[in-house]
Design a protein around this motif. Structure first.
Motif, short mmCIF file in Angstrom:
data_model
loop_
_atom_site.label_atom_id
_atom_site.label_comp_id
_atom_site.label_asym_id
_atom_site.label_seq_id
_atom_site.Cartn_x
_atom_site.Cartn_y
_atom_site.Cartn_z
N GLU A 248 11.13 5.50 -15.58
CA GLU A 248 11.95 4.73 -14.65
C GLU A 248 11.76 3.23 -15.35
O GLU A 248 12.52 2.45 -15.07
CB GLU A 248 11.52 4.66 -13.31
CG GLU A 248 12.22 5.96 -12.82
CD GLU A 248 11.69 6.37 -11.31
OE1 GLU A 248 12.07 7.18 -10.79
OE2 GLU A 248 10.68 5.59 -10.74
N TYR A 249 10.57 2.72 -15.83
CA TYR A 249 10.35 1.50 -16.21
C TYR A 249 11.27 0.94 -17.16
O TYR A 249 11.85 -0.09 -16.91
CB TYR A 249 8.83 1.45 -16.92
CG TYR A 249 8.39 -0.21 -17.01
CD1 TYR A 249 7.82 -0.74 -15.97
CD2 TYR A 249 8.69 -0.91 -18.14
CE1 TYR A 249 7.25 -1.89 -15.99
CE2 TYR A 249 8.52 -2.46 -18.12
CZ TYR A 249 7.71 -2.80 -16.99
OH TYR A 249 7.30 -4.00 -17.26
N GLY A 250 11.63 1.73 -17.96
CA GLY A 250 12.78 1.25 -19.05
C GLY A 250 14.09 1.43 -18.44
O GLY A 250 14.87 0.77 -18.71
N TYR A 251 14.13 2.65 -17.90
CA TYR A 251 15.42 3.26 -17.52
C TYR A 251 16.14 2.26 -16.57
O TYR A 251 17.33 1.80 -16.43
CB TYR A 251 15.28 4.56 -16.89
CG TYR A 251 16.55 5.36 -16.26
CD1 TYR A 251 17.45 5.84 -17.43
CD2 TYR A 251 16.73 5.34 -14.94
CE1 TYR A 251 18.81 6.13 -16.88
CE2 TYR A 251 17.99 6.36 -14.64
CZ TYR A 251 18.82 6.67 -15.58
OH TYR A 251 20.00 7.34 -15.27
N SER A 252 15.36 1.75 -15.48
CA SER A 252 15.71 1.03 -14.60
C SER A 252 16.19 -0.61 -15.06
O SER A 252 16.88 -1.20 -14.18
CB SER A 252 14.78 0.76 -13.29
OG SER A 252 13.74 0.16 -13.67
N GLU B 281 14.64 17.14 -19.25
CA GLU B 281 14.78 18.36 -20.04
C GLU B 281 14.62 18.77 -21.26
O GLU B 281 13.89 19.61 -21.82
CB GLU B 281 16.14 18.84 -19.64
CG GLU B 281 16.55 20.42 -19.41
CD GLU B 281 18.02 20.52 -18.82
OE1 GLU B 281 18.75 21.17 -19.62
OE2 GLU B 281 18.32 20.00 -17.79
N LEU B 282 15.07 17.80 -22.05
CA LEU B 282 15.09 17.87 -23.67
C LEU B 282 13.67 17.61 -24.05
O LEU B 282 13.24 18.40 -25.06
CB LEU B 282 15.83 16.56 -24.16
CG LEU B 282 15.86 16.41 -25.73
CD1 LEU B 282 16.99 17.47 -26.10
CD2 LEU B 282 16.51 15.06 -26.16
N LEU B 283 12.82 16.99 -23.68
CA LEU B 283 11.15 16.88 -23.84
C LEU B 283 10.52 17.87 -22.84
O LEU B 283 9.29 17.89 -23.01
CB LEU B 283 11.01 15.32 -23.73
CG LEU B 283 11.61 14.70 -25.03
CD1 LEU B 283 12.20 13.49 -24.62
CD2 LEU B 283 10.58 14.84 -26.32
N MET C 271 18.24 10.67 -16.41
CA MET C 271 16.87 11.13 -16.31
C MET C 271 16.89 12.58 -16.55
O MET C 271 15.87 12.96 -17.31
CB MET C 271 16.39 10.74 -15.07
CG MET C 271 15.04 10.97 -14.53
SD MET C 271 14.00 9.90 -15.69
CE MET C 271 13.86 8.19 -14.88
N ASP C 272 17.65 13.28 -16.19
CA ASP C 272 17.55 14.76 -16.12
C ASP C 272 17.57 15.24 -17.50
O ASP C 272 16.87 15.97 -18.25
CB ASP C 272 18.67 15.57 -15.40
CG ASP C 272 18.44 15.30 -13.92
OD1 ASP C 272 17.26 15.10 -13.37
OD2 ASP C 272 19.67 15.54 -12.89
#
Lengths: 226, 355
Positions: free
Chosen positions: B97-101, B117-119, B112-113
């Motif tokens: 979330e650090y970068g995402y937010s 899921e990909l990784l 996020m999902d």
């Protein structure tokens, strides 16, 4: 048993330690950050000055502060001219003295903690869109938590036990500048060992508890990180 | 998307001189020996180090010029470091979330999902980094980087600190990044095998200088580059699974070099794969051999011949314009009187499926 004057000395001591620690954190955090990061070639001079109170007899420090604060001293002239009056023999003077006296106990643990973090977490945060202030608050400060706890407790405890500087610049004014360490000294001078025991024992327990807490918290934190 | 990179750095005994336009699609590997300036280049692109002599443009955005320097936190990039760089005081989900937010909602391209899921990190979201394996940490670091919705993903030897099994575990995830998300990647590596498996383009560096840039297979088979020398000389060919022979457990593939058979029959038809043919596994004949055990034989034209030590030569062949290397003895080359333009048959003893 302890009397009113001893309680007032205790209150003044705690006030002094609290205010000094707060000021030290405010000034010491950015300063320690700068010391940890800067590659200025004469940085060692500042580091030596910060460490001076560790080795200097408190009376020497107190003497120079007294001279500086006196109405004819460099700071005294300015404080008198601006209407504050001389800082010598006042609580404000004690705070100023404590801040200098306890400076290394706050700056050094913080500087070590910031240096231990290294540049990498801050770079990572930068690539994740965090501005310099943002990453300082969300990464550097949380990661330096052991350093902060050590700095707070050492700064606080060291100010609690201050004697020489207070004696030189604070005098011994009950209800104003009379702190516990001086109260103990007075009791012993007057052969009041009972009272001296109470105050000394109390101070011993308080400092021991605080230090135990620091080492316990920092141990838990290190286990979490490594 | 075009990336224009220009850096002239003079730092004591180290020089960096790169001036290149990268037509960025897929993965571009920055390849070269340790200490050749790969990481310096990557850090300069990210803005982590600031050099005064530089110009950097990503698509239509100028990140650095004589009058401008965009600080790293204002660049839409993702960066994956070599060693684990997760924030130790945050759980996996809070690391993500650090970068995402910090990306404005209208600019969030990956949710996020999708990243989780990909990784394949759904099961470890609430752990602290200290409780993750090296491979898991690096997968989280990659997920965290792509969640900041980068227009360019920079990876600095992201597998460098992992052992071989962990590497092989992560390679498919990196491959999936540009295939499924379309994020262009600049990938620093000194591991030739990684580059052969992953990269579409290769930027070859030596002593702080860019030596050459091009498609991976073109680069691996260029006569004028050092990559053609040594035991690992190889050709890489892209192919698509076209069918299976269940009786002999063989898979046939279509490629620009023609039909190729490999053992195994696990991959579904139409899967894109990458094949590696080591130069030392290729031999040459002047006439097509009928009674041979070799399955894959390509009619080819000799394009060039370079000596390899005193006893061997490397022959660069073209099979329908697809380059293929053959390592043979100098004596054989003389006996066959090989010279550019000659028609020969390349017999490949072994073809390896990469990724």
């Amino acid at each position: 048993m302890t009397g009113y004057e001893d309680w007032s000395a205790l209150v003044i001591t705690l006030q002094l330690a609290l205010i000094s620690t707060a000021i030290l954190l405010l000034l010491g955090t950015p300063f320690a950050w700068w010391l940890a990061r800067s590659e200025w070639r004469y940085k060692f001079l500042l580091e030596a000055i910060v460490a001076l109170p560790l080795v200097l007899p408190p009376t020497v420090l107190g003497f120079y502060l007294l001279v500086t604060f006196s109405p004819s001293g460099p700071i005294g002239q300015w404080t008198v001219a601006s209407g504050i009056g001389s800082l010598a023999f006042t609580f404000s003077g004690l705070v100023a003295g404590s801040v200098i006296y306890s400076l290394p106990f706050v700056v050094q643990p913080l500087q070590d903690a910031f240096r231990t973090i290294g540049p990498r977490p801050m770079e990572v945060a930068a690539t994740l869109r965090a501005s310099p202030l943002d990453r300082f608050l969300t990464i550097a400060i949380p990661l330096a938590r052991p350093g902060f706890i050590t700095a707070i407790v050492l700064g606080f405890a060291h100010t609690l036990g201050e004697f020489g500087v207070v004696l030189m610049i604070g005098g011994n004014i009950p209800g104003e500048t009379r702190v516990i360490s001086i109260a103990i000294y007075d009791h012993v001078e007057m052969m009041e060992y009972q009272e001296a025991h109470w105050l000394s024992g109390g101070l011993l327990m308080l400092c021991f508890l605080m230090l135990t807490l620091v080492y316990w918290i920092n141990r838990t934190f290190r286990i979490m990180l490594k | 998307m075009t990336i224009r990179i220009q850096f002239q750095v003079d730092r004591g005994d180290f020089h960096l001189d790169v001036d290149v336009d990268v037509q960025q699609r897929g993965i571009t590997a920055v390849f070269g020996p340790s200490g050749c300036g790969k990481t310096t280049l990557l850090r300069a692109i990210a803005g982590l180090d600031r050099y005064s002599n530089g110009f950097l443009q990503i698509g239509d955005q100028v990140w650095q010029s004589d009058t401008k320097f965009v600080p790293p936190h204002r660049r839409a990039l993702g960066y994956v470091f070599q060693e684990s760089s997760l924030f130790p005081h945050l759980t996996v989900i809070r690391n993500l979330e650090y970068g995402y937010s910090r990306v404005p909602e209208d600019k969030q391209k990956i949710d996020m999902d999708t990243a989780v899921e990909l990784l394949e990190i759904g099961g470890i979201l609430h752990r602290f980094p200290v409780n993750l394996s090296g491979g898991e940490q690096q997968r989280v670091a990659i997920a965290r980087a792509i969640l900041s919705s980068p227009t360019l993903l920079l990876m600095d030897e992201p597998l460098g600190s992992l052992d071989l099994p962990r590497k092989l575990e992560i390679l498919p995830f990196i491959d999936a990044l540009h295939r499924e998300l379309g994020i262009p990647v600049i990938y620093v590596s000194h591991d030739r095998d990684e580059v052969a498996r992953l990269a579409d383009n290769m930027l070859l560096m030596s002593n702080g200088q860019m030596v050459a840039i091009g498609k991976v297979n073109a680069m691996l088979t260029r006569i004028d580059l050092p990559l053609i020398h040594g035991d690992q000389a190889e050709s890489v060919i892209n192919a698509v699974v076209s069918g299976h022979d269940p009786e002999y457990q063989l898979t046939s593939l279509d490629s620009s070099a023609g039909r190729i058979s490999v053992t195994g029959n696990k991959l579904p038809v139409n899967t894109s794969v990458r094949l590696r043919i080591l130069a030392r596994d290729v031999s040459l004949t002047l006439a097509r051999q009928k009674d041979t055990s070799i399955l894959n034989i390509f009619p080819a034209t000799v394009d060039g011949i370079v000596p390899e030590g005193n006893a061997q030569v490397t022959v660069r062949l073209l099979v329908n314009d697809t380059p293929l290397l053959a390592r043979i003895t100098r004596k054989s080359a003389d006996n066959l009187e090989l010279r550019p333009g000659m028609r020969v048959y390349a017999q490949t003893k072994s073809v390896a499926l990469l990724a």
